[in-house]
Design a protein around this motif. Structure first.
Motif, PDB file in Angstrom:
ATOM      1  N   PHE A   1       9.339  19.509  10.502  1.00 57.14           N
ATOM      2  CA  PHE A   1      10.089  18.322  10.103  1.00 57.14           C
ATOM      3  C   PHE A   1      11.547  18.437  10.532  1.00 57.14           C
ATOM      4  CE2 PHE A   1       7.320  17.440   6.068  1.00 57.14           C
ATOM      5  CZ  PHE A   1       6.337  16.897   6.874  1.00 57.14           C
TER       6      PHE A   1
ATOM      7  N   GLY B   1       0.387   5.514  12.078  1.00 60.09           N
ATOM      8  CA  GLY B   1       1.733   5.754  12.596  1.00 60.09           C
ATOM      9  C   GLY B   1       2.177   7.202  12.524  1.00 60.09           C
ATOM     10  N   THR B   2       1.250   8.103  12.303  1.00 59.28           N
ATOM     11  CA  THR B   2       1.617   9.522  12.225  1.00 59.28           C
ATOM     12  C   THR B   2       1.230  10.235  13.516  1.00 59.28           C
ATOM     13  OG1 THR B   2      -0.535  10.084  11.258  1.00 59.28           O
ATOM     14  CG2 THR B   2       1.255   9.580   9.727  1.00 59.28           C
TER      15      THR B   2
ATOM     16  N   LYS C   1      -1.711  21.117   9.270  1.00 60.67           N
ATOM     17  CA  LYS C   1      -2.495  19.881   9.353  1.00 60.67           C
ATOM     18  C   LYS C   1      -3.915  20.177   8.883  1.00 60.67           C
ATOM     19  CE  LYS C   1       0.712  17.602  11.675  1.00 60.67           C
ATOM     20  NZ  LYS C   1       1.184  16.275  11.338  1.00 60.67           N
TER      21      LYS C   1
ATOM     22  N   SER D   1      12.621  12.149   5.881  1.00 63.96           N
ATOM     23  CA  SER D   1      11.451  11.795   5.081  1.00 63.96           C
ATOM     24  C   SER D   1      10.193  12.343   5.741  1.00 63.96           C
ATOM     25  CB  SER D   1      11.360  10.268   4.939  1.00 63.96           C
ATOM     26  OG  SER D   1      10.271   9.909   4.106  1.00 63.96           O
ATOM     27  N   GLY D   2      10.067  13.653   5.716  1.00 64.45           N
ATOM     28  CA  GLY D   2       8.848  14.270   6.230  1.00 64.45           C
ATOM     29  C   GLY D   2       8.452  13.793   7.607  1.00 64.45           C
ATOM     30  N   MET D   3       9.408  13.742   8.539  1.00 62.55           N
ATOM     31  CA  MET D   3       9.059  13.284   9.885  1.00 62.55           C
ATOM     32  C   MET D   3       8.899  14.468  10.826  1.00 62.55           C
ATOM     33  SD  MET D   3      10.806  10.508  12.424  1.00 62.55           S
ATOM     34  CE  MET D   3       9.999   9.100  11.673  1.00 62.55           C
TER      35      MET D   3
HETATM   36  N1  ARG Z   1       3.902  14.413   9.899  1.00 61.05           N
HETATM   37  C1  ARG Z   1       3.447  13.101  10.177  1.00 61.05           C
HETATM   38  C2  ARG Z   1       4.379  12.395  11.104  1.00 61.05           C
HETATM   39  O1  ARG Z   1       5.535  12.714  11.167  1.00 61.05           O
HETATM   40  C3  ARG Z   1       3.230  12.361   8.907  1.00 61.05           C
HETATM   41  C4  ARG Z   1       4.342  11.639   8.411  1.00 61.05           C
HETATM   42  C5  ARG Z   1       4.184  10.915   7.197  1.00 61.05           C
HETATM   43  N2  ARG Z   1       5.408  11.185   6.569  1.00 61.05           N
HETATM   44  C6  ARG Z   1       5.877  10.439   5.665  1.00 61.05           C
HETATM   45  N3  ARG Z   1       7.005  10.691   5.154  1.00 61.05           N
HETATM   46  N4  ARG Z   1       5.164   9.430   5.339  1.00 61.05           N
HETATM   47  O2  ARG Z   1       3.978  11.517  11.805  1.00 61.05           O
END
Ligand code: ARG
Length: 247
Positions: free
Chosen positions: A209, A138-139, A111, A88-90
């Motif tokens: 990611f 939390g990012t 960014k 999830s986009g981490m």
């Molecule tokens: N790229 C940032 C992180 O990993 C933002 C993450 C927010 N990602 C998300 N799925 N909400 O900390």
């Protein structure tokens, strides 16, 4: 042929492991992060990460369900075994690597600072002009902005939001001057949901990611890596990029 054989071997390895006995694996998602994971009109979670992991699960012979949750608590939930993975986009970060393992990277992001589309602010104005700057809590970008403000005497006033969308809303209604946002939700807001905002520059380096799993789940990690490898060679990879990034 080699690929088929490798994937058969991966499936066999997978089938013999403990987690294969579980009926389905739970992917923890932040469903406020388009186009990687978001809720559509029908209340269904959708997005690049969801379609990609569904495809991988299908190919590699496991079931996956996607569980929406707060981004802030997503790594603790993984460690507490409430979920089995985070696709999830981490962003892959050294700090997170101390707690979890990451798959190979599958996407590179930038960014961005975004402002209202009629604003004249520059990135320098934001860094040194006492501006209100929104960012998702939390990012890794929130952390970066805090640490670097101290180190460089930048004097923006950070406002923490539970999602990039809420920060963008406050940029639009003028409650904050700018937001610091990953490129996917920023571009999605401009292209798909047509928010009156614009990108004025990058505030730090790009990052990548990956899918996070618990350190002990080595076979799951291998299975996900193999699944992504197969997906990237499949025409569906291009289809996914067209569908979610218009690319
Ligand atoms: N790229 C940032 C992180 O990993 C933002 C993450 C927010 N990602 C998300 N799925 N909400 O900390």
């Amino acid at each position: 042929k080699k690929i088929v054989l490798l994937s058969v071997m991966a499936v066999m390895a997978f089938a013999s492991s403990a987690f294969a006995e579980k009926k389905e694996l739970v992917n923890g998602i932040d469903a406020n992060y388009p186009p990687f994971a978001y809720i559509e009109k029908n209340d269904q979670a959708t997005g690049f990460d969801i379609d990609a992991m569904n495809w991988i699960a299908d190919k590699m012979g496991f079931k996956v369900v996607h569980k929406p949750m707060d981004w802030d608590g997503i790594v603790p939930s993984l460690m507490a075994k409430k979920i089995d993975m985070v696709a999830s986009g981490m962003s892959i970060t050294d700090e997170r690597k101390e707690k979890v393992n990451f798959s190979n990277p599958y996407y590179t992001i930038k960014k961005y600072f975004v402002v209202k589309n009629n604003s004249k602010l520059t990135p320098d104005d934001i860094r040194s002009g006492k501006k209100k700057l929104g960012v998702q809590a939390g990012t890794n970008e929130a952390k970066w902005l805090e640490e670097n403000a101290k180190a460089n005497n930048w004097n923006y006033e950070l406002r923490l939001y539970s999602s990039p969308g809420l920060a963008i809303e406050d940029v639009v209604n003028g409650r904050i001057d700018a937001a610091a946002i990953d490129s996917p939700p920023a571009e999605d807001a401009i292209k798909r949901t047509k928010k009156p905002i614009k990108i004025i520059g990058e505030f730090t380096n790009s990052d990548q990611f990956g899918v996070a799993v618990r350190k002990e789940d080595k076979e799951l990690l291998e299975t996900i890596n193999k699944g992504y490898e197969l997906l990237m060679e499949d025409p569906y990879w291009v289809t996914l990029h067209k569908k979610y990034f218009n690319a």
